[in-house]
Design an enzyme around this catalytic site. Structure first.
Site, mmCIF file in Angstrom:
data_model
loop_
_atom_site.group_PDB
_atom_site.id
_atom_site.type_symbol
_atom_site.label_atom_id
_atom_site.label_comp_id
_atom_site.label_asym_id
_atom_site.label_seq_id
_atom_site.Cartn_x
_atom_site.Cartn_y
_atom_site.Cartn_z
ATOM 1 N N TYR A 43 12.028 71.269 66.956
ATOM 2 C CA TYR A 43 13.203 72.771 67.156
ATOM 3 C C TYR A 43 12.804 73.826 67.853
ATOM 4 O O TYR A 43 12.004 74.170 68.193
ATOM 5 C CB TYR A 43 13.107 73.382 65.606
ATOM 6 C CG TYR A 43 14.145 72.269 64.737
ATOM 7 C CD1 TYR A 43 15.753 72.978 64.714
ATOM 8 C CD2 TYR A 43 13.641 72.058 63.758
ATOM 9 C CE1 TYR A 43 16.679 71.963 63.774
ATOM 10 C CE2 TYR A 43 14.328 70.800 63.375
ATOM 11 C CZ TYR A 43 15.872 71.018 63.043
ATOM 12 O OH TYR A 43 16.274 70.273 61.914
ATOM 13 N N GLU A 44 13.763 73.957 69.245
ATOM 14 C CA GLU A 44 13.599 74.713 70.284
ATOM 15 C C GLU A 44 14.322 75.850 70.594
ATOM 16 O O GLU A 44 13.888 76.239 71.382
ATOM 17 C CB GLU A 44 13.481 73.753 71.523
ATOM 18 C CG GLU A 44 12.970 72.730 71.597
ATOM 19 C CD GLU A 44 12.408 72.285 72.609
ATOM 20 O OE1 GLU A 44 12.951 72.291 73.453
ATOM 21 O OE2 GLU A 44 12.198 70.515 73.214
ATOM 22 N N ASN A 45 15.265 76.525 69.635
ATOM 23 C CA ASN A 45 15.654 77.971 69.826
ATOM 24 C C ASN A 45 15.585 77.936 67.941
ATOM 25 O O ASN A 45 16.106 77.378 67.154
ATOM 26 C CB ASN A 45 17.182 77.214 70.196
ATOM 27 C CG ASN A 45 17.381 77.281 71.333
ATOM 28 O OD1 ASN A 45 16.565 78.326 72.580
ATOM 29 N ND2 ASN A 45 17.089 75.964 71.942
#
Length: 536
Positions: free
Chosen positions: A386-388
């Protein structure tokens, strides 16, 4: 034995005679094509004349002779035969869960549900039907976890014919012929020629030398001799010793053929993220490396990017089929397959972690969808990417940590990795601090730190090693992308070793881009790891 009499003496003599007549009996474990955990559960009904309680029994095999068994009086009085059987099944399910954990520690993985055979149709129906009928309302709630295990496909209760129910031998007396039939099917055999050292074959015999009754309640029926497996204490001890020897041999052979290498060198390779029709078999894999292909990505969203409350779907390249994964793992036993959760975007839709309305429901949905995906694609683990995140995030660490824990406890996966980068440090540190014991590697995206020289790379590594476990932290490289590029990356790896960091693995993003340069960085990274003299 405050009021023993002649009947008790007769029972003791029969036990001793049976032991003497079966001194040569052993359990015979044979080589099998596949080791599948299979259980049998059964009970009598109100067999104890003192308190009318029933006796539960279960036994388990791995494709050969039985290696685990139990016979124990139940703690409750069963008003129905179905309840007595259901209680026995609950005990067997508990044992099966524990056995699967031991198998995982021995590198023996069974992804499909463990089958437990029961000869009572009512008990099977109760486990499979979530409806509570009036006749079962008195069942204690603790027994109904059997239903949960059935629903999550951890266990599968199967009805079998009573004549095929091996566990009957643990719960009730039998005639000689019936007893011998079940004993042979359990793998109890006798050595016919102990003096011939060249004769290693064990032959199952048809009957003990002197059959007799072990249960004092059955003694009066002397004209119809019966036999109970409980009589032979020596035989039970022999079984236990053979079990440990068998499992020791199995663990050694499994380790030799498993994907876990002695020196622990690992490769992490993201694949399938860009839609390029890349193939697994095109990527070079060295035998001395545990090679993890990370199928990218599994996303909690429909094709339009709408969240699905934990129901993950695969969105990687169409060329990465279940058949391809299975073929790659068959040709390279050191290959593992993972899937990465989320990623940056789905088409033009940027993906973000969201706080579920019901965290338990999200975890349950994620477990179910990922379990199905793991079975379909032969997956060994998951990667968290997960990057945001929203400004106020309070659920990520809990949901993901509990999900990983559940997947590992239920033997769905054996590997879990996380992939933070400089903008997502905070939620991943929280995750690692609370659930670091179930996280195997940290695939930190060093190429996002915009360091381009070996010395700067080492300094960045030192910072992240202070935030995460340095032994789990892997250096990473992006092919034709950001950060350090070319052979300077391998100079950085050498410099890391000079500074006391053991480089036991490398993460590369991604095989999609490497196909254009004949996988130069995959080849050279594996060569570096195999020739490295520094390890943690």
């Amino acid at each position: 034995m405050h009021c023993c009499n002649v009947k008790h003496l007769q029972a003791v003599k029969r036990v001793l005679r049976y032991i003497k007549g079966t001194l040569s009996f052993e359990m015979m474990f044979i080589i099998v094509d596949s080791m599948k955990l299979l259980g049998y559960a059964d009970s009598d009904w109100a067999g104890s004349i003192d308190d009318m309680k029933s006796t539960s029994g279960y036994l388990f095999t791995l494709g050969s002779a039985i290696f685990c068994w139990s016979s124990k009086k139940q703690n409750v009085v069963a008003q129905l035969t179905a309840k007595a059987e259901y209680v026995a099944v609950a005990s067997a399910v508990n044992q099966a869960i524990w056995l699967k954990k031991i198998m995982t520690n021995l590198n023996i993985y069974q992804r499909e549900a463990t089958e437990i055979k029961c000869d009572n149709q009512s008990a099977v129906a109760i486990a499979k039907n979530p409806v509570f009928y009036g006749r079962i309302k008195h069942f204690k709630i603790k027994f109904h976890f059997v239903r949960e295990m059935e629903q999550v496909q951890e266990m599968k209760l199967i009805h079998c014919n009573s004549k095929d129910q091996l566990d009957d031998i643990l719960t009730m007396p039998f005639s000689v012929s019936g007893f011998v039939h079940l004993r042979v099917k359990m793998g109890v055999c006798s050595m016919q020629d102990k003096d011939d050292s060249n004769n290693a074959a064990r032959k199952c015999v048809d009957a003990p030398q002197v059959p007799f009754v072990a249960d004092a309640k059955a003694v009066p029926a002397l004209e119809t001799p019966q036999v109970s497996v409980f009589a032979d204490t020596r035989l039970l001890l022999s079984w236990r010793l053979l079990l440990f020897r068998h499992l020791l041999i199995l663990s050694c052979s499994c380790v030799e053929g498993s994907s876990t290498c002695a020196d622990g060198k690992v490769m992490m390779e993201y694949i399938g993220a860009t839609g390029v029709p890349v193939k697994l078999e095109a990527v070079p894999v060295e035998e001395g490396i545990v090679f993890h292909f990370i199928l990218s990505f599994a996303i909690d969203a429909d094709p339009s990017g709408n969240t699905q409350n934990g129901k993950f779907s695969p969105y990687w390249a169409d060329t990465l089929t279940p058949e391809c994964v299975a073929a790659m793992k068959k040709s390279h036993p050191n290959v593992k397959a993972l899937t990465s959760l989320s990623g940056w975007s789905l088409g033009d839709k940027v993906l973000r972690w969201y706080t579920p309305d019901d965290t338990q429901q999200w975890i349950s949905n994620a477990f179910s969808s990922l379990s199905s995906m793991a079975q379909q694609y032969h997956l060994d683990g998951i990667d968290i990417d997960y990057e945001n995140f929203p400004r106020h995030n309070s659920s990520f660490a809990y949901c993901i940590g509990e999900l990983i824990t559940l997947l590992k406890n239920q033997s769905v996966i054996s590997v879990a990795t996380i992939a933070p980068y400089h903008k997502t440090i905070a939620p991943y540190i929280e995750l690692f601090e609370n659930y670091g014991d179930v996280i195997d590697f940290v695939n930190y995206q060093f190429y996002t730190d915009k360091v381009r020289k070996p010395k700067s790379y080492v300094e960045a590594f030192k910072i992240r090693a202070g935030q995460f476990d340095k032994e789990k932290l892997l250096p990473s490289y992006e092919v034709n992308g950001r950060g350090i590029q070319g052979d300077a990356f391998f100079d950085a790896l050498s410099l890391l070793e000079e500074n006391g960091f053991g480089v036991n693995g490398v993460m590369i993003f991604s095989a999609d881009a490497s196909s254009s340069n004949d996988y130069y960085y995959e080849r050279k990274s594996q060569d570096f790891l195999l020739n490295s003299t520094v390890s943690v």
